[in-house]
Design a protein around this motif. Structure first.
Motif, PDB file in Angstrom:
ATOM      1  N   ARG A  99      15.340 -13.507   7.949  1.00  0.00           N
ATOM      2  CA  ARG A  99      16.370 -14.460   8.357  1.00  0.00           C
ATOM      3  C   ARG A  99      15.753 -15.820   8.728  1.00  0.00           C
ATOM      4  NH1 ARG A  99      18.608 -14.459  13.439  1.00  0.00           N
ATOM      5  NH2 ARG A  99      16.403 -14.455  14.000  1.00  0.00           N
ATOM      6  N   ALA A 164      20.932  -9.244  11.404  1.00  0.00           N
ATOM      7  CA  ALA A 164      21.556  -8.252  10.534  1.00  0.00           C
ATOM      8  C   ALA A 164      22.977  -8.644  10.157  1.00  0.00           C
ATOM      9  CB  ALA A 164      21.554  -6.887  11.231  1.00  0.00           C
ATOM     10  N   GLN A 165      23.706  -9.285  11.083  1.00  0.00           N
ATOM     11  CA  GLN A 165      25.094  -9.659  10.798  1.00  0.00           C
ATOM     12  C   GLN A 165      25.187 -10.845   9.849  1.00  0.00           C
ATOM     13  OE1 GLN A 165      26.600 -10.197  14.761  1.00  0.00           O
ATOM     14  NE2 GLN A 165      26.819  -7.996  15.128  1.00  0.00           N
ATOM     15  N   LEU A 167      22.824 -11.584   7.537  1.00  0.00           N
ATOM     16  CA  LEU A 167      22.322 -11.117   6.234  1.00  0.00           C
ATOM     17  C   LEU A 167      23.088  -9.865   5.831  1.00  0.00           C
ATOM     18  CD1 LEU A 167      18.465 -11.482   6.835  1.00  0.00           C
ATOM     19  CD2 LEU A 167      19.990 -13.108   5.707  1.00  0.00           C
ATOM     20  N   SER A 168      24.391  -9.988   5.703  1.00  0.00           N
ATOM     21  CA  SER A 168      25.243  -8.821   5.484  1.00  0.00           C
ATOM     22  C   SER A 168      26.093  -8.985   4.232  1.00  0.00           C
ATOM     23  CB  SER A 168      26.146  -8.605   6.698  1.00  0.00           C
ATOM     24  OG  SER A 168      27.091  -9.653   6.806  1.00  0.00           O
ATOM     25  N   SER A 169      26.619  -7.871   3.742  1.00  0.00           N
ATOM     26  CA  SER A 169      27.489  -7.898   2.574  1.00  0.00           C
ATOM     27  C   SER A 169      28.827  -8.566   2.907  1.00  0.00           C
ATOM     28  CB  SER A 169      27.724  -6.474   2.060  1.00  0.00           C
ATOM     29  OG  SER A 169      28.281  -5.662   3.072  1.00  0.00           O
ATOM     30  N   LEU A 190      21.698 -11.765  -0.096  1.00  0.00           N
ATOM     31  CA  LEU A 190      22.287 -11.171   1.108  1.00  0.00           C
ATOM     32  C   LEU A 190      22.625  -9.703   0.899  1.00  0.00           C
ATOM     33  CD1 LEU A 190      24.686 -14.037   2.301  1.00  0.00           C
ATOM     34  CD2 LEU A 190      22.405 -13.493   3.146  1.00  0.00           C
ATOM     35  N   ARG A 191      23.171  -9.374  -0.261  1.00  0.00           N
ATOM     36  CA  ARG A 191      23.549  -7.982  -0.523  1.00  0.00           C
ATOM     37  C   ARG A 191      22.329  -7.068  -0.607  1.00  0.00           C
ATOM     38  NH1 ARG A 191      28.290  -9.417  -4.920  1.00  0.00           N
ATOM     39  NH2 ARG A 191      30.006  -9.599  -3.401  1.00  0.00           N
ATOM     40  N   ASP A 194      20.939  -6.584   2.912  1.00  0.00           N
ATOM     41  CA  ASP A 194      21.860  -5.740   3.673  1.00  0.00           C
ATOM     42  C   ASP A 194      21.671  -4.267   3.311  1.00  0.00           C
ATOM     43  OD1 ASP A 194      24.339  -5.335   5.369  1.00  0.00           O
ATOM     44  OD2 ASP A 194      25.093  -4.605   3.458  1.00  0.00           O
ATOM     45  N   LYS A 195      21.574  -3.965   2.028  1.00  0.00           N
ATOM     46  CA  LYS A 195      21.380  -2.572   1.612  1.00  0.00           C
ATOM     47  C   LYS A 195      20.018  -2.060   2.061  1.00  0.00           C
ATOM     48  CE  LYS A 195      21.610   0.575  -2.337  1.00  0.00           C
ATOM     49  NZ  LYS A 195      21.927   0.744  -3.774  1.00  0.00           N
ATOM     50  N   ASP A 198      20.288  -1.176   5.750  1.00  0.00           N
ATOM     51  CA  ASP A 198      21.088   0.036   5.936  1.00  0.00           C
ATOM     52  C   ASP A 198      20.289   1.291   5.559  1.00  0.00           C
ATOM     53  OD1 ASP A 198      23.254  -1.374   6.848  1.00  0.00           O
ATOM     54  OD2 ASP A 198      24.384  -1.281   4.967  1.00  0.00           O
ATOM     55  N   ASN A 213      30.104   4.045   4.700  1.00  0.00           N
ATOM     56  CA  ASN A 213      28.973   3.366   4.073  1.00  0.00           C
ATOM     57  C   ASN A 213      27.944   4.424   3.689  1.00  0.00           C
ATOM     58  OD1 ASN A 213      26.786   1.837   3.311  1.00  0.00           O
ATOM     59  ND2 ASN A 213      26.770   0.532   5.118  1.00  0.00           N
TER      60      ASN A 213
END
Length: 341
Positions: A99, A164-165, A167-169, A190-191, A194-195, A198, A213
């Motif tokens: 980030r 994390a929020q 850099l999220s889908s 970003l996607r 995010d994956k 997760d 998810n």
């Protein structure tokens, strides 16, 4: 600190007072701790070493290989079954450094100009989204996105949830909906991040089901699609990104081309963590574990431990070595950190 992968064990084994640390001082300390854990009455089996991306830690990893080798594991001389010890760069820390690199792309320190295959990946895209569609709008495509996510303070840079929020889908979907193909590389970046987070932040057996998810489901199969994605698509994404930068036409200096990528330390940390955690998950499943939670590979308990020091010291923000030693002894003996008899 010792942390259990399959248990709730969290125990501060030892503490050392230093002004700074280097890899050659760290080496005998770490291996003495491993020897004590493996050969003492506790007979704990050491599988991974997790740390942040400090230069001394990275050099400690490299001491276990030849010059210019990429090192993410080493042999364990104290194991009877030929088990290896894997090195992990703390995943929550990697999310923050990723980030931070992204936030300096065309914004903040302006030290980077992230570029991939013909398109810029700019922090300005997120600022524009927030100011045009989130800040003063009754309908916001990103309910969690607030000013603190974008105008980073020194304290805000330390918070994993803010990284994390952003850099999220959810943010990626909003960008794609509002600006289309103009921000496609930012959306894809970003996607993917995010994956990645997760997949390596699975906390319990039910979070994936409750949040709908599948990336948060526990690992129960060595052929899990996520493990293949991490070592395949995820790592190849950064290789292809680097190739596109190196092949970009124009009279760019080496420093300018490096500024079109994430920092070298972050890229190395991502690769080390992915290869090590995937290998550990497969190893645990092969020896009989019913499931594996990847959240247990990070160093959150150590961060919480430091928080206990600051809390117990009261209004004293600079406790002495003797104060810390006393607090460590106390926390070993009481509360959640006590060992069973």
């Amino acid at each position: 600190m010792v942390r259990g992968v399959a248990t709730d064990l969290k125990f501060p084994l030892a503490g050392f007072a230093t002004l700074s640390i280097t890899a050659d001082f760290l080496y005998p300390i770490i291996w003495k701790a491993i020897r004590i854990l493996e050969t003492s009455a506790a007979q704990l089996k050491v599988l991974i070493l997790t740390c942040d991306g400090a230069s001394a830690n990275r050099k400690f990893f490299n001491l276990h290989g030849q010059v210019n080798d990429f090192v993410y594991f080493t042999d364990n001389p104290f194991s009877e079954d030929g088990r290896k010890i894997y090195f992990v760069s703390d995943v929550p820390h990697l999310i923050k450094t990723t980030r931070n690199c992204f936030s300096n792309s065309f914004s903040h320190l302006n030290t980077r100009k992230l570029w991939n295959n013909g398109k810029d990946m700019s922090w300005i895209h997120l600022l524009t989204l927030f100011e045009q569609h989130c800040e003063m709008s009754l309908y916001t495509p990103c309910p969690k996105l607030i000013r603190s996510h974008l105008d980073l303070t020194p304290f805000g840079r330390m918070k994993v949830n803010l990284a994390a929020q952003v850099l999220s889908s959810t943010v990626a979907n909003a960008l794609e909906m509002m600006y289309g193909d103009n921000v496609s590389k930012t959306v894809n970046f970003l996607r993917i991040i995010d994956k990645f987070f997760d997949c390596l932040n699975v906390r319990n057996l039910y979070e994936g089901r409750n949040k709908r998810n599948p990336n948060l489901n526990p690992y129960t199969n060595i052929n899990d699609e996520r493990l293949q994605w991490l070592t395949g698509d995820f790592l190849s994404y950064f290789d292809l990104w680097e190739q596109s930068v190196l092949q970009r036409p124009g009279a760019f200096t080496n420093k300018q081309r490096e500024g079109m990528l994430l920092s070298r330390q972050t890229l190395t940390g991502l690769k080390i963590s992915v290869l090590s955690i995937v290998a550990c998950v497969k190893f645990l499943l092969e020896i009989g574990a019913k499931f594996v939670l990847t959240h247990n590979f990070n160093r959150d308990p150590l961060e919480q431990h430091f928080g206990h020091y600051r809390h117990r010291a009261g209004d004293n923000s600079n406790p002495t070595v003797y104060d810390v030693r006393h607090m460590m002894t106390t926390m070993r003996a009481v509360g959640a950190q006590a060992l069973a008899p």
